[in-house]
Design a protein around this motif. Structure first.
Motif, PDB file in Angstrom:
ATOM      1  N   GLY A   1      41.263  38.649  47.860  1.00  0.00           N
ATOM      2  CA  GLY A   1      41.884  37.762  46.887  1.00  0.00           C
ATOM      3  C   GLY A   1      42.498  36.592  47.618  1.00  0.00           C
ATOM      4  O   GLY A   1      43.081  36.760  48.697  1.00  0.00           O
TER       5      GLY A   1
ATOM      6  N   SER B   1      43.579  43.085  39.623  1.00  0.00           N
ATOM      7  CA  SER B   1      44.101  41.994  40.445  1.00  0.00           C
ATOM      8  C   SER B   1      45.398  41.477  39.844  1.00  0.00           C
ATOM      9  O   SER B   1      45.603  41.502  38.633  1.00  0.00           O
TER      10      SER B   1
ATOM     11  N   VAL C   1      45.744  35.010  44.126  1.00  0.00           N
ATOM     12  CA  VAL C   1      45.582  36.444  43.833  1.00  0.00           C
ATOM     13  C   VAL C   1      46.320  37.196  44.928  1.00  0.00           C
ATOM     14  O   VAL C   1      45.824  37.376  46.034  1.00  0.00           O
TER      15      VAL C   1
ATOM     16  N   ILE D   1      38.317  35.877  43.687  1.00  0.00           N
ATOM     17  CA  ILE D   1      38.130  37.178  44.325  1.00  0.00           C
ATOM     18  C   ILE D   1      36.704  37.200  44.853  1.00  0.00           C
ATOM     19  O   ILE D   1      35.749  36.952  44.105  1.00  0.00           O
TER      20      ILE D   1
ATOM     21  N   ILE E   1      45.305  43.187  45.048  1.00  0.00           N
ATOM     22  CA  ILE E   1      44.181  43.815  44.357  1.00  0.00           C
ATOM     23  C   ILE E   1      44.244  45.321  44.600  1.00  0.00           C
ATOM     24  O   ILE E   1      44.769  45.785  45.615  1.00  0.00           O
TER      25      ILE E   1
END
Length: 337
Positions: free
Chosen positions: A218, A259, A245, A224, A248
């Protein structure tokens, strides 16, 4: 108000089963001990806390340990659960890695090898080693039995190590971090750099599938990425997040990914199609800092900058979206309890 916020508000909202309140700082990490009835959270308020998932209430007192300066606890940035599930490792602002006995809520041992801020932690799959990533770019591999460093600190080239994870066969370590747009793969025994996987922005989270064939990242750009570990070639990109992100989590059957992002949402992904599950993301009021599946994948817990942890009924969400089979093993037919 942004167009993105307007878009979110028009969609149906999935409601958390419980909101676990009590922390007075950002919730930075979550682990699920065996049994599926409890979670442990860590926070920048300096505590770890044990929660009952049936009621959403805290169990017992806060877990705290005095720092070198005598203060009653320090900011805790990361936690990781041992493979057996009886010990949790925590990483703190003061550079200390602590191992906690889960049933007693007490520190078993402390390791001090970093000078400040342990940002990321993982256990090896055999439970023999803990790997810690440091705010200023170094990694240490610790031997659990001897309580000594067996490798490092070695410099990764990342300004800050935001993510560290061991391969399932324990032979490699993957790192990601700030100010260097790449995943780096290292030999566990030697610290040798084996491969560099370039990204378009910094890597903030990592997950390795249980069979070792895929590595997932991420990033700051909200994407991703999935890589095949035999060649380190990118094989998929998951798009949907609008900001970094930060965490995850893989379901244990490797078919479902969760996520967490600073866009204030958590999202679910079908890793057989590499598409989102259902239209609405799991909406929060503030940044989502961490995310973790229960062992059976039926529950998900997220931690937020609003100081709260949220419990989500993944079993119900998948049923509503028509993806019930994602909780089964790939070679088995799912049947509801």
């Amino acid at each position: 108000m942004s167009a993105y916020t307007n878009e979110i508000q028009k969609k149906p909202v999935t409601v958390a089963r419980h909101i676990m309140r009590g922390h007075t700082g950002w919730v930075r990490g979550i682990v699920h001990p065996p049994g599926g009835r409890r979670i442990i959270t860590c926070s920048s308020d300096g505590s770890l806390r044990l929660w009952d998932l049936e009621s959403g209430t805290q169990m017992g007192d806060n877990w705290r340990d005095k720092g070198d300066d005598g203060d009653d606890g320090d900011q805790v940035f990361a936690i990781a659960l041992s493979p057996v599930g009886d010990v949790v490792a925590s990483g703190s602002y003061d550079g200390t890695v602590r191992l906690w006995d889960i049933e007693k809520g007490k520190v078993i041992t402390k390791w001090k090898g970093h000078t400040k801020r342990v940002r990321s932690l993982c256990w090896s799959s055999d439970g023999e080693q803990v790997v810690s990533g440091y705010h200023h770019g170094a990694v240490i591999v610790w031997d659990v039995k001897t309580e000594k460093s067996v490798l490092g600190p070695f410099e990764t080239g990342h300004e800050h190590v935001l993510a560290v994870i061991c391969s399932p066969d324990t032979t490699k370590i993957a790192t990601g971090g700030f100010n260097e747009h790449a995943i780096k793969i290292w030999g566990t025994k030697t610290g040798e750099l084996l491969s560099t996987i370039k990204h378009d922005s910094h890597v903030s989270s990592l997950a390795w599938t249980s069979n070792g064939k895929k590595l997932i990242s991420g990033s700051q750009d909200g994407l991703i990425r999935i890589f095949h570990t035999a060649t380190w070639q990118q094989i998929a990109i998951l798009e949907g997040h609008q900001d970094v992100v930060l965490a995850i989590s893989l379901c244990s059957n490797d078919r479902l990914l969760a996520s967490a992002s600073w866009d204030t949402t958590a999202r679910l992904w079908n890793l057989e199609t590499n598409l989102p599950v259902g239209p609405p993301p799991l909406q929060h009021q503030e940044f989502v800092e961490c995310v973790a599946f229960s062992t059976d994948g039926k529950l998900l817990v997220t931690g937020s900058a609003d100081h709260d942890a949220y419990l989500w009924d993944i079993h119900a969400i998948l049923n509503d979206a028509g993806f019930q089979d994602l909780l089964s093993s790939p070679d088995k037919v799912y049947s509801a309890p």
